[in-house]
Scaffold this motif. Structure first.
Motif, PDB file in Angstrom:
ATOM      1  N   LEU A   8       0.829  -1.214   0.000  1.00 60.97           N
ATOM      2  CA  LEU A   8       0.000   0.000   0.000  1.00 60.97           C
ATOM      3  C   LEU A   8       0.855   1.253   0.000  1.00 60.97           C
ATOM      4  CD1 LEU A   8      -2.778  -1.081   2.533  1.00 60.97           C
ATOM      5  CD2 LEU A   8      -3.022  -0.795   0.052  1.00 60.97           C
ATOM      6  N   SER A   9       1.967   1.198   0.713  1.00 61.99           N
ATOM      7  CA  SER A   9       2.859   2.363   0.769  1.00 61.99           C
ATOM      8  C   SER A   9       3.469   2.647  -0.598  1.00 61.99           C
ATOM      9  CB  SER A   9       3.956   2.117   1.798  1.00 61.99           C
ATOM     10  OG  SER A   9       4.848   3.204   1.844  1.00 61.99           O
ATOM     11  N   LYS A  10       3.855   1.582  -1.306  1.00 65.36           N
ATOM     12  CA  LYS A  10       4.427   1.752  -2.638  1.00 65.36           C
ATOM     13  C   LYS A  10       3.401   2.301  -3.627  1.00 65.36           C
ATOM     14  CE  LYS A  10       8.089  -1.728  -2.292  1.00 65.36           C
ATOM     15  NZ  LYS A  10       8.613  -3.030  -2.790  1.00 65.36           N
ATOM     16  N   LYS A  11       2.114   2.023  -3.380  1.00 67.64           N
ATOM     17  CA  LYS A  11       1.054   2.515  -4.264  1.00 67.64           C
ATOM     18  C   LYS A  11       0.680   3.966  -3.970  1.00 67.64           C
ATOM     19  CE  LYS A  11      -1.133  -1.830  -5.570  1.00 67.64           C
ATOM     20  NZ  LYS A  11      -2.414  -2.569  -5.648  1.00 67.64           N
ATOM     21  N   GLY A  12       1.326   4.560  -2.960  1.00 73.37           N
ATOM     22  CA  GLY A  12       1.115   5.973  -2.705  1.00 73.37           C
ATOM     23  C   GLY A  12       0.235   6.305  -1.526  1.00 73.37           C
ATOM     24  N   TYR A  13      -0.276   5.322  -0.829  1.00 75.19           N
ATOM     25  CA  TYR A  13      -1.109   5.606   0.346  1.00 75.19           C
ATOM     26  C   TYR A  13      -0.224   6.092   1.500  1.00 75.19           C
ATOM     27  CZ  TYR A  13      -4.918   3.083  -1.964  1.00 75.19           C
ATOM     28  OH  TYR A  13      -5.883   2.675  -2.849  1.00 75.19           O
ATOM     29  N   ASN A  14      -0.735   7.090   2.242  1.00 76.13           N
ATOM     30  CA  ASN A  14       0.033   7.558   3.403  1.00 76.13           C
ATOM     31  C   ASN A  14      -0.291   6.690   4.629  1.00 76.13           C
ATOM     32  OD1 ASN A  14      -2.384   8.492   4.591  1.00 76.13           O
ATOM     33  ND2 ASN A  14      -2.185  10.480   3.540  1.00 76.13           N
ATOM     34  N   LYS A  15       0.395   6.990   5.753  1.00 77.40           N
ATOM     35  CA  LYS A  15       0.256   6.156   6.953  1.00 77.40           C
ATOM     36  C   LYS A  15      -1.170   6.161   7.488  1.00 77.40           C
ATOM     37  CE  LYS A  15       5.040   7.011   8.428  1.00 77.40           C
ATOM     38  NZ  LYS A  15       5.351   8.034   7.400  1.00 77.40           N
ATOM     39  N   THR A  16      -1.811   7.334   7.474  1.00 72.60           N
ATOM     40  CA  THR A  16      -3.172   7.435   8.004  1.00 72.60           C
ATOM     41  C   THR A  16      -4.141   6.611   7.167  1.00 72.60           C
ATOM     42  OG1 THR A  16      -2.713   9.669   8.821  1.00 72.60           O
ATOM     43  CG2 THR A  16      -5.029   9.034   8.615  1.00 72.60           C
ATOM     44  N   GLN A  17      -3.987   6.682   5.832  1.00 75.54           N
ATOM     45  CA  GLN A  17      -4.867   5.925   4.944  1.00 75.54           C
ATOM     46  C   GLN A  17      -4.661   4.411   5.114  1.00 75.54           C
ATOM     47  OE1 GLN A  17      -3.463   7.880   1.362  1.00 75.54           O
ATOM     48  NE2 GLN A  17      -5.391   9.052   1.135  1.00 75.54           N
TER      49      GLN A  17
END
Length: 483
Positions: A8-17
């Motif tokens: 998810l992080s690599k796909k651009g989502y931030n920590k909160t998301q």
């Protein structure tokens, strides 16, 4: 979870998301991403298998070139394994790929050690025609490899001890140590560091003078000698043999021991067990005890508030200090022993013919519960004497009127008046009470309450003045007044 967060992080989502999507704390996401940035890989936790407790056993079976299906069957029969064959199959395949584990060769001195275990041999026909599951009990002396074997139909404590006794008689002595498997008959709690040896077996070991040594859990290498012998006895003595009944099986077993097992050249030592036993080991064994060991019945009970425990429909006293505690009950030679934390706290004869009877040792009660009638009289007389001489007289007259079963509550009540009144008041109240033969607590209490304790009580005293004064009037005048 780590892989999902990384993706998810690599796909651009931030920590909160990411935290919201996975329904986890944002701090957890941050911690995992930091770890991934530092290490660059996803670390997977090692998973445990239900077969891990049997790992060493399976490793040994694998070295014997046994198939996974045979190992699975043995696990079910010997250890009551509840898992599936597929689980065992995968576990065996994993072990075969791993390098074998090294073991030390354990040597024993003559007479130092014996190893014991049970092994399942199938069903045997009984005299009544029925078939029953049977096991073999094997005890092998570790130095000479001389062994004793017995057929049994259970693995109870009594059977386990009986097998030991017969084995020791067969050897003509007792080894210093006996290495036992973690059997329920001998070990209650299978723990390598603090094995709790079953009380009856511990007492038996003490009586015969040997030290029981429980093996580690699921570690057959601790008693590898007898483990190998179990297999040897099964294959060489019982495999593919048919016996018409248990008597024939027992007779064949003893003949096999004498003519084959104990006179063969042992595969490991390359020596004959019977020769090694008779030449070196027999004389090193401890002597058999002169008195027979009687197995006892063991149960437990909670000490009731009346200082008794219940057994067999009757009640037996124990010291009051153990009220509410659970104690062990050991029945041996028609005697009941109450034991708390390995300490004998009470001993009684067992009543078997009647029910509902109490067997009481008065010393098990507190001291204040064991006061005799004479001691009560003496204590009360002393306390009444402290109040005064009239109180002491009251007590003696009180005793003359009551029967021997009276519990002296009236006297206790009078003594309790000292909390409110001084001794002089109570003493004079006792004087007035016994002069009017009113030997009751309520009478003495009422006299104290009303303050009439100082009024004269002698019979020769009167409130009437016999001398005439100017106040004297004839009674006729009082009659006229009333009219």
């Amino acid at each position: 979870m780590h892989t999902t967060i990384q993706t998810l992080s690599k796909k651009g989502y931030n920590k909160t998301q990411i935290a919201k999507i996975l329904e986890i704390d944002r701090k957890t996401v941050r911690r995992i991403l930091n770890e991934l940035n530092e290490k660059g890989i996803v670390e997977r936790k090692e998973t445990c298998s239900i077969l891990d407790p049997y790992k060493e056993y399976i490793q040994i079976q694998v070295t014997k070139d046994l198939k996974a299906i045979r190992i699975y069957q043995d696990l079910v029969r010997e250890f009551e394994f509840q898992g599936s064959y597929d689980t065992v199959k995968k576990y065996v395949a994993k072990i075969k790929k791993s390098p074998p584990k090294a073991y030390m060769v354990l040597h024993s001195l003559p007479g130092e050690e014996a190893q014991v275990d049970f092994g399942y041999i199938g069903t045997i026909k009984l005299p009544d025609g029925k078939y029953k599951k049977a096991w073999i009990f094997v005890m092998e002396l570790s130095y000479s490899r001389y062994m004793y074997v017995q057929i049994v139909f259970d693995q109870s404590v009594s059977t386990f001890i009986d097998c030991h006794k017969k084995a020791f008689r067969y050897f003509g002595g007792v080894p210093q140590n006996v290495k036992i498997d973690n059997l329920k008959a001998a070990v209650l709690e299978a723990d390598f560091y603090e094995p709790v040896v079953q009380r009856n077996y511990a007492a038996f070991a003490s009586h015969y003078g040997f030290a029981p040594e429980p093996c580690r859990v699921a570690t057959p290498t601790d008693k590898g000698k007898v483990e190998s012998n179990i297999k040897y006895v099964k294959d060489n003595c019982f495999k593919a043999r048919e016996f018409k009944d248990i008597d024939e099986a027992k007779a064949f077993l003893m003949e096999w021991l004498e003519t084959i097992a104990n006179v063969r050249i042992h595969g490991t030592t390359k020596k004959v067990p019977s020769e090694e036993f008779n030449s070196y080991e027999k004389e090193k064994l401890l002597p058999l005890p002169t008195e027979e060991y009687n197995i006892s019945e063991i149960t437990s009970a909670t000490v009731m508030p009346n200082c008794h425990i219940s057994y067999g429909g009757n009640y037996y006293s124990v010291p009051y200090a153990y009220i509410g505690e659970e104690v062990d009950i050991v029945i041996i030679d028609n005697l009941l022993k109450a034991i708390y934390k390995d300490k004998e706290i009470a001993l009684h004869p067992v009543e078997k013919n009647e029910k509902g009877k109490f067997f009481t040792d008065k010393n098990h009660y507190p001291d204040y519960k064991n006061i005799t009638a004479n001691e009560i009289k003496s204590r009360y007389r002393e306390k009444m004497g402290e109040i005064g001489k009239h109180a002491a007289i009251f007590f003696d007259k009180f005793l003359e009127q009551i029967d021997s079963k009276y519990n002296y509550r009236a006297i206790a009540g009078i003594i309790s008046l000292r909390k409110k009144y001084d001794n002089t008041t109570i003493d004079s109240a006792c004087h007035r009470a016994y002069m009017y033969n009113a030997l009751k607590y309520k009478t003495v209490k009422r006299i104290c309450e009303q303050g009439i304790n100082l009024l004269p009580v002698e019979t020769n005293q009167t409130y009437i003045n016999s001398e005439e004064t100017f106040l004297t009037r004839p009674l006729s005048e009082y009659s006229k007044l009333l009219n």
